[in-house]
Design a protein around this motif. Structure first.
Motif, PDB file in Angstrom:
ATOM      1  N   ASN A  12      32.650 -34.288  13.349  1.00 35.41           N
ATOM      2  CA  ASN A  12      33.311 -35.475  13.879  1.00 35.41           C
ATOM      3  C   ASN A  12      34.787 -35.449  13.514  1.00 35.41           C
ATOM      4  O   ASN A  12      35.252 -34.547  12.808  1.00 35.41           O
ATOM      5  N   ALA A  13      35.539 -36.430  13.983  1.00 38.79           N
ATOM      6  CA  ALA A  13      36.997 -36.415  13.815  1.00 38.79           C
ATOM      7  C   ALA A  13      37.415 -36.417  12.348  1.00 38.79           C
ATOM      8  O   ALA A  13      38.389 -35.757  11.976  1.00 38.79           O
ATOM      9  N   GLU A  15      35.640 -35.234   9.751  1.00 39.41           N
ATOM     10  CA  GLU A  15      35.309 -33.926   9.183  1.00 39.41           C
ATOM     11  C   GLU A  15      36.309 -32.863   9.632  1.00 39.41           C
ATOM     12  O   GLU A  15      36.690 -31.986   8.859  1.00 39.41           O
ATOM     13  N   SER A  64      32.173 -37.637   4.178  1.00 37.76           N
ATOM     14  CA  SER A  64      32.351 -36.492   5.072  1.00 37.76           C
ATOM     15  C   SER A  64      32.376 -35.175   4.301  1.00 37.76           C
ATOM     16  O   SER A  64      31.925 -34.143   4.802  1.00 37.76           O
ATOM     17  N   GLY A 165      34.600 -29.209  16.919  1.00 39.58           N
ATOM     18  CA  GLY A 165      34.407 -30.653  17.010  1.00 39.58           C
ATOM     19  C   GLY A 165      33.499 -31.077  18.137  1.00 39.58           C
ATOM     20  O   GLY A 165      32.907 -30.259  18.853  1.00 39.58           O
ATOM     21  N   GLU A 166      33.401 -32.389  18.291  1.00 41.63           N
ATOM     22  CA  GLU A 166      32.574 -32.962  19.349  1.00 41.63           C
ATOM     23  C   GLU A 166      33.339 -32.941  20.674  1.00 41.63           C
ATOM     24  O   GLU A 166      34.561 -33.107  20.698  1.00 41.63           O
ATOM     25  N   ASP A 169      35.920 -35.635  21.403  1.00 44.83           N
ATOM     26  CA  ASP A 169      37.187 -35.574  20.676  1.00 44.83           C
ATOM     27  C   ASP A 169      38.220 -34.778  21.449  1.00 44.83           C
ATOM     28  O   ASP A 169      39.409 -35.109  21.449  1.00 44.83           O
TER      29      ASP A 169
END
Length: 216
Positions: A12-13, A15, A64, A165-166, A169
């Motif tokens: 995620n952002a 992390e 995180s 990332g996801e 994002d």
């Protein structure tokens, strides 16, 4: 080197920001690395060399870090007056030093051109030229860790992005970058002065983090 990317959930952002900061500070402030939680928090919330800007809390960073640790991307180093954290992406993802530098920059600042990566990497790793940067990016892309983005309207150069990332994002970053590039750009001389000021501010932020680490 393995040709396949280790199988773990996308970051995620928060992390993404943490891992990028650990990579950056390992290269730029080795005397205070691994980082304490407070030093890492300061690095995550820097107002320079970060895109997007964030205002994370100690709790967010701590949670995180544990998540990254579970995926083999960070490690808690016990001992001394405070616990410290280090990145393990180089080991888990089997990256050579120039690739670590590029991944770190992409994690911290989103999509970037070859020229931007060459200029911004000088504190992390010395590349000979843009051809070497491109070569290492292509090796990362071959393992599913980075990609070349389609050129957007008005752009003169292709940009590259990490794939840790996801997916959402990436869409957010591209939308923010497109909006920023639609605004009038500073003159080249002004851009140079801005870059110099950013470098000075980043150095001051690092000195502050170092002093804080010594007091803990």
């Amino acid at each position: 080197m393995s040709s396949e990317t280790p199988d773990f959930e996308p970051l995620n952002a928060v992390e993404v920001r943490i891992l990028g900061c650990l990579i950056e500070k390992q290269a730029t402030t080795p005397e205070t690395y691994p980082l304490t939680l407070n030093s890492l928090l300061l690095a995550c919330n820097q107002k320079t060399s970060r895109e997007p800007l964030m205002s994370l809390t100690e709790g967010q960073v701590g949670q995180s870090l544990r998540s990254l640790e579970g995926r083999g991307l960070s490690r808690l180093v016990m001992g001394g007056r405070a616990d410290r954290w280090e990145q393990r992406a180089d080991k888990t993802l089997e990256l050579v030093k120039p690739q670590v530098a590029l991944i770190g920059l992409l994690l911290l600042r989103g999509p970037q051109t070859l020229s931007e990566l060459l200029t911004r990497s000088n504190r992390l790793h010395t590349f000979e030229d843009v051809d070497e940067v491109q070569h290492q990016l292509e090796r990362l892309a071959g393992r599913g860790l980075a990609c070349q983005l389609p050129r957007q309207p008005g752009q003169r150069e292709e940009r590259y992005m990490h794939l840790l990332g996801e997916p959402g994002d990436l869409d957010t970053l591209l939308a923010a970058r497109s909006q920023a590039e639609s605004t009038p750009r500073a003159a080249p001389a002004d851009e140079g002065r801005i870059a110099e000021l950013e470098a000075r501010i980043a150095a001051l932020e690092e000195r502050l983090a170092n002093l804080e680490s010594q007091l803990l």
